[in-house]
Motif scaffolding. Sequence first.
Motif: not given
Length: 315
Positions: A219-243
């Motif tokens: 998502t974005y906070l204003g213009d700032r990207e929020v990137n838990p999984n920066p390698a996620a891509s429309f061209d790949l499968g799903l990326d997961v981050l769990a705590l």
Amino acid sequence: MRAVLVVNPKATTTSERSRDVLVRALRSEVDLSVRYTRRRGHAMALAREAAAEGVDLVVTLGGDGTVNEVVNGLMTAEPPPRGDAPMAERLPALATVPGGSTNVFARALGLPREWPEATSMILEGLRLGRSRTVGLGRADDRYFTFCAGFGLDAAVIHRVEQARRKGRVSTPTLYLRSIMNQYFLASDRRHPAITLERPGEAAEAELATVIIQNTAPWTYLGDREVNPNPAASFDLGLDVLALRQLRVASTTRTVTQFLSRQPDPRGRQVLRLHDTPEFTLLSSRPQAFQLDGDYLGEREKVRFTSVPAALRVIC
């Protein structure tokens, strides 16, 4: 080229005058029909009808919720047969004019944040025949374009939606306040209840919250990207981050990591999976659930799958 413009008249960043400008611009390139949504879920029906009619292009004017509905309408449609063409070629292409408060999907495609500039880029793409095919995620029987959440982030979205229904404007401040209230006042942080299961792999149990991405950013906070999984891509499968835990120190460290300019969240409390074709989340108690920033209630079980090369987009 025949096209349908699906308009959410409640889109937060456009006016009736700007919609008229957009319609005139699109009609300079395509044979356009304009259809307005009247209720939640209506955009899905309009997109399904457009695909059944055999139109070439569906354009959305609205936020990520409108895009999600249109995508689900397209993906569940029965388009006219076109020989042996794959489904992505049989369905209308999708173009997204940002009209919401965040517009994650459009911005993840590289479109400008403001609708006039994004419209110009889409028109250029139409003239040049420029498009790309993107993969989607699916949660049970519902598709999503960029993210899903099970637990804390979905509960925060629920809080934000409740505040907006009371007249509050969607701002980064509203989201940050909702995060703090949900985290400190309404979360059971001591008893992780979620289990992640994958075919042929050992289950990951006692997870506190799970973020799923189909692309980056999350998502974005204003213009700032929020990137838990920066390698996620429309061209790949799903990326997961769990705590695994929602302890104050470890959670603060992880959030700081994915807000950094070079995000790479790590730690004993972090589980990350990259390019995952399918998995199931189960919980011993109901968890808040969201897709593409829309709160969809509480669930105890959701099966996630990646759907590669699902849809053509103009960008």
